[in-house]
Design an enzyme around this catalytic site. Structure first.
Site, mmCIF file in Angstrom:
data_model
loop_
_atom_site.group_PDB
_atom_site.id
_atom_site.type_symbol
_atom_site.label_atom_id
_atom_site.label_comp_id
_atom_site.label_asym_id
_atom_site.label_seq_id
_atom_site.Cartn_x
_atom_site.Cartn_y
_atom_site.Cartn_z
ATOM 1 N N LYS A 164 -8.419 13.540 4.984
ATOM 2 C CA LYS A 164 -7.584 12.346 4.900
ATOM 3 C C LYS A 164 -6.576 12.416 6.037
ATOM 4 O O LYS A 164 -6.508 13.425 6.750
ATOM 5 C CB LYS A 164 -6.880 12.235 3.552
ATOM 6 C CG LYS A 164 -6.098 13.493 3.148
ATOM 7 C CD LYS A 164 -5.497 13.358 1.740
ATOM 8 C CE LYS A 164 -6.557 13.485 0.674
ATOM 9 N NZ LYS A 164 -6.696 12.299 -0.145
ATOM 10 N N ARG A 165 -5.798 11.376 6.192
ATOM 11 C CA ARG A 165 -4.741 11.388 7.200
ATOM 12 C C ARG A 165 -3.793 12.557 6.937
ATOM 13 O O ARG A 165 -3.511 12.901 5.793
ATOM 14 C CB ARG A 165 -3.990 10.056 7.128
ATOM 15 C CG ARG A 165 -2.881 9.857 8.122
ATOM 16 C CD ARG A 165 -2.473 8.388 8.142
ATOM 17 N NE ARG A 165 -2.168 7.868 6.812
ATOM 18 C CZ ARG A 165 -0.945 7.861 6.274
ATOM 19 N NH1 ARG A 165 0.076 8.326 6.950
ATOM 20 N NH2 ARG A 165 -0.745 7.359 5.068
ATOM 21 N N LYS A 207 0.686 14.168 1.488
ATOM 22 C CA LYS A 207 -0.687 14.433 1.055
ATOM 23 C C LYS A 207 -0.916 15.926 0.839
ATOM 24 O O LYS A 207 -1.926 16.336 0.283
ATOM 25 C CB LYS A 207 -1.670 13.859 2.071
ATOM 26 C CG LYS A 207 -1.620 12.321 2.117
ATOM 27 C CD LYS A 207 -2.563 11.744 3.145
ATOM 28 C CE LYS A 207 -2.449 10.232 3.255
ATOM 29 N NZ LYS A 207 -3.022 9.521 2.100
ATOM 30 N N HIS A 247 0.799 -1.228 0.000
ATOM 31 C CA HIS A 247 0.000 0.000 0.000
ATOM 32 C C HIS A 247 0.831 1.277 0.000
ATOM 33 O O HIS A 247 0.267 2.357 0.170
ATOM 34 C CB HIS A 247 -0.929 0.024 1.217
ATOM 35 C CG HIS A 247 -2.113 -0.874 1.092
ATOM 36 N ND1 HIS A 247 -3.271 -0.513 0.446
ATOM 37 C CD2 HIS A 247 -2.312 -2.146 1.510
ATOM 38 C CE1 HIS A 247 -4.137 -1.510 0.492
ATOM 39 N NE2 HIS A 247 -3.580 -2.516 1.133
ATOM 40 N N THR A 277 -8.694 6.115 -1.621
ATOM 41 C CA THR A 277 -10.074 5.665 -1.771
ATOM 42 C C THR A 277 -11.047 6.811 -1.502
ATOM 43 O O THR A 277 -12.172 6.791 -1.981
ATOM 44 C CB THR A 277 -10.391 4.495 -0.821
ATOM 45 O OG1 THR A 277 -9.986 4.829 0.519
ATOM 46 C CG2 THR A 277 -9.661 3.230 -1.259
ATOM 47 N N LYS A 284 -14.772 7.957 -3.303
ATOM 48 C CA LYS A 284 -16.020 8.277 -2.601
ATOM 49 C C LYS A 284 -16.543 9.646 -3.029
ATOM 50 O O LYS A 284 -17.740 9.833 -3.249
ATOM 51 C CB LYS A 284 -15.792 8.233 -1.091
ATOM 52 C CG LYS A 284 -15.488 6.834 -0.569
ATOM 53 C CD LYS A 284 -14.860 6.859 0.813
ATOM 54 C CE LYS A 284 -14.284 5.487 1.147
ATOM 55 N NZ LYS A 284 -13.272 5.518 2.195
#
Length: 805
Positions: A541-542, A547, A354, A649, A653
């Site tokens: 998100k985290r 990110k 991942h 993911t 969504k």
């Protein structure tokens, strides 16, 4: 499953009387929630028994999905939805004098995960059940979830997440199926008639007690099980020490066992934390493998056909010890030869990677294995020796041998162990899988190319569209048919309405209603008043530097500075929403959260921003929040540095709920772009290969000196905010580095094109027909990202099991 309102109502009343000794008039919302859960649990437990009996009777191959995280969220609405009982349950709850929405809301999130990895596992288990694949999930029954996030004076504070008070209504403890896990001690070996005899002495025992959670599929009686292991000491107290008055010491053994299942991801920047993490992983793996092999022997009487009847999918490297543990059971307990045991193991285990981040590819000190897991260490050294011989025969290159080694320089490399002992290695998006083959695992992929595969991630579209977005669900049932909930490719039928003004207006009205619903939720939960006239521009998100929440912040600072220059500047109202948790030991991530909150305070209190610019940090982001937020979102921020996000993911969504993506060509964004094109999403920034080419010569300080916009925005970090807080440390990190390369995730390189993409998005948003068409096409082309498709890919290419089409 057909139950009337009256039947459900009576069943709930019966649970209240039997389990709590109360009537509905005396019950609280929490007790009603638990009673409803127990009623549904009983129905699922019965079907689960029938499912397992059928699988055993027909000799079906079982899938065992092992993940240290299962981010289940709430289960009452989800299970009722899948069982076709949601509307009936609502009516029954209303008849009992309660509001169904309030009862659903009181259920805590089962937050047994950190983010995308755990949520993916939950989606996959639901999909395996719906596709009627005999499957089990396995994890730890953490007493506390990751943590509850509280924002105090702009800073993240971590609080315990005690979810079991109401959430354990879903758990079925099975102490009769407990397994014993051994830590420490010494190993004696001897050979007897050609068989290695192993004696493990002076070890510490921990009991793994299973707590099963039944998982309902959609429109099927098939029920699968998530088995969560709870750690217990076989000796609750040392009576000798207690009798001597040493009360604290008498309970040490129990306390040491209990801590294994206490909390998800203990901080591991110290020896004790590393030791606990390794204990957690082995506890979870050993209990699981013992359980699987025990049940297999009960059915078949031998382990020689284990690989024919079982496949073990390990979700990231956390369960990698399944390889030496299965070898231990096959060699030590079943008496098989090494070669026969290795054939079985290497045809049973598959590994999903991942991440491409080096720090996330787990590496453990050799010393920990020698002390905590002495027999596993012996087996590991033999696996490493044999694999190294295999590599040396293929490559006459010491550097490649060193890179591919399972044990090297006093460290155990878990990803290399997965490659050595697995039958398949897959990435989770086309881009990610390509990077694994060409870069991260290039030597192994060249040696065994057939092992390396791709399965792009997917999401449970029944939950993340059908259940949480009833307005859009109703429109889809009218336009493409109810069958889309089982066949997500039917969503493509919506595309023929792309120029239908009535349908486009419905899309807009649904989004407006969802924005108002989320604003009401946010006001109730956090006391914040959202500007629902603004674009809901969302990044949840985290919190991690790759990110690039900080890139989003820099752009917002630029907008704010433009407003400061021209108070009368026309601006499309813009509501920026952030939600993220930072790992407790990740200081830079926590500083970015502090920065977002300071920026929000300044912008939201400045009159020049009224009805133009708003920034909100949503406290304690979790599954239940996402279920309200995703349908309301209009813009999805997927802005990671290209080549760093394996898949994502959340992006799926958002897309499925009609949000339009601003993003880099990273992870599954690449496959989204292939389906949407420039007309229906907004791309910006460097591509993955350009990031790698630039890395060696990248100079963020030069960009800072040359571009006045960049310089002014970045300097705002150093100058700080009205409350006196400044962020010179982040300024320094961007321009000069701080124990790492300067701006290692290339925010400044991408900031100008990011600002252009945001402006292009705002222009498109102003054309309502165009925007609504984009939103519709995002939904219509999202079916490929359903978890059902992902699970079908696994079933066909890796697991080789049948599934319901």
């Amino acid at each position: 499953m057909t139950y009337s309102k009256q039947q459900l109502k009576k069943a709930i009343q019966r649970k209240l009387r039997i389990n709590y000794g109360i009537t509905e008039e005396q019950a609280t919302e929490g007790e009603i929630m638990r009673a409803c859960a127990l009623v549904l649990r009983d129905i699922m437990a019965e079907h689960g028994f029938e499912t397992r009996e059928k699988a055993a009777r027909e000799g079906q191959r079982k899938v065992h999905y092992m993940s240290l995280e299962f981010l289940m969220g709430r289960s009452l609405m989800k299970n009722a939805f899948n069982m076709g009982l949601l509307s009936t349950l609502r009516e029954a709850i209303d008849d009992l004098g309660f509001k169904a929405a309030d009862v659903f809301e009181v259920e805590p999130d089962a937050g047994l995960g950190n983010g995308g990895l755990g949520r993916l596992a939950a989606c996959y288990l639901e999909s395996m059940t719906t596709l009627e694949i005999p499957a089990f999930g396995y994890s730890i029954c953490y007493e506390l979830g990751l943590f509850k996030q509280k924002i105090v004076e702009g800073q993240q504070v971590e609080l315990p997440d005690a979810w079991k008070g109401l959430g354990d209504a879903w758990l079925l403890p099975k102490p009769q199926e407990a397994e014993e896990v051994r830590f420490g001690g010494t190993i004696r070996t001897r050979w007897d008639n050609g068989h290695l005899m192993v004696v493990h002495e002076d070890y510490t025992r921990v009991l793994a007690v299973p707590c099963d959670m039944e998982i309902a599929g959609y429109k099927t009686d098939h029920v699968n099980t998530l088995r969560l292991w709870d750690a217990r000491s076989p000796k609750p107290i040392d009576m000798a020490l207690f009798s001597q008055g040493q009360y604290l010491r008498s309970g040490e053994e129990r306390a040491m066992a209990d801590v294994i299942s206490k909390v998800l991801y203990p901080e591991d920047n110290h020896y004790e934390g590393k030791s606990l993490r390794l204990k957690q992983q082995y506890f979870f793996v050993s209990a699981t493998v013992q359980s699987i092999t025990r049940k297999h022997i009960e059915t078949y009487g031998t382990l020689k056909n284990f690989h024919e009847k079982n496949v073990i999918q390990i979700n990231d490297t956390h369960p990698a010890l399944v390889i030496p543990e299965l070898m231990r059971i096959l060699v030590d307990d079943a008496g098989l030869s090494w070669d026969e045991a290795w054939h079985i193991t290497s045809h049973s285990v598959a590994y999903t990677n991942h991440t491409v981040l080096a720090e996330a590819l787990e590496v453990w000190p050799q010393q920990l294995f020698e002390q905590l897991l002495p027999r596993v260490w012996q087996i590991l050294t033999e696996i490493a020796r044999r694999y190294q011989e295999k590599v040396e025969k293929f490559y006459d290159d010491p550097q490649k041998v060193a890179r591919m080694a399972v044990i090297w320089d006093g460290a155990v490399r878990m990803a290399n162990l997965c490659i050595a002992g697995g039958m398949a290695v897959n990435g989770v998006s086309a881009l990610h899988s390509g990077i694994l083959r060409r870069d991260v695992f290039r030597d192994a992929a060249a040696m065994e190319p057939e092992k390396f595969k791709n399965v792009t991630n997917g999401i449970d579209h029944r939950r993340w569209l059908g259940e949480i977005n009833p307005g859009l669900d109703a429109l889809l049932k009218e336009t493409v048919g109810e069958g889309y909930l089982l066949h997500a490719d039917m969503l493509s039928g919506l595309e023929k309405y792309a120029d239908d003004k009535a349908v486009l207006k419905r899309m807009e009205d649904i989004k407006i209603a969802n924005k108002l619903a989320f604003a009401k939720w946010a006001k109730r939960q956090q006391g914040v008043v959202l500007n629902t006239d603004g674009i809901f521009d969302v990044q949840v998100k985290r919190l991690h530097e790759y990110k690039r929440q900080l890139l989003n912040v820099l752009h917002i600072i630029s907008l704010y500075q433009q407003l400061q220059d021209d108070h009368d500047m026309e601006m499309t109202p813009h509501t920026f929403l952030f939600g993220a948790k930072a790992a407790p030991g990740y200081a830079v991530a926590k500083r970015i959260i502090n920065l977002i909150n300071d920026l929000a305070d300044q912008i939201n209190s400045d009159p020049i921003c009224k009805d133009k610019l708003q920034v909100v940090f949503l406290e304690n982001y979790r599954v239940s929040m996402a279920e309200v937020l995703m349908p309301a979102s209009e813009v999805s921020q997927q802005i990671s540095t290209a080549g760093k996000e394996a898949s994502g993911t959340g992006n799926m969504k958002f897309m499925m709920n009609g949000a339009v993506t601003i993003g880099t060509l990273d992870g599954a964004n690449v496959e989204m772009y292939e389906r949407l094109g420039d007309e229906n999403m907004f791309l910006f920034g460097l591509k993955a290969h350009e990031v790698e080419q630039l890395r060696h010569s990248y100079d963020p300080h030069m960009l800072y000196e040359r571009d006045p916009m960049i310089r002014r925005v970045v300097d705002q970090l150093k100058y700080g905010f009205r409350n006196g807080n400044h962020y010179e440390d982040l300024w320094q990190r961007l321009l000069f580095g701080d124990g790492c390369p300067a701006d290692q995730y290339m925010l400044l390189a991408d900031l100008p094109s990011y600002a252009e993409a945001e402006q292009a998005m705002i222009t498109a948003y102003g054309d309502r027909d165009r925007w609504n068409r984009m939103s519709l096409l995002n939904v219509a082309r999202s079916g490929i990202f359903a978890a059902d498709r992902s699970i079908a890919d696994y079933a066909e290419t890796i697991w080789h099991v049948p599934y319901k089409k």
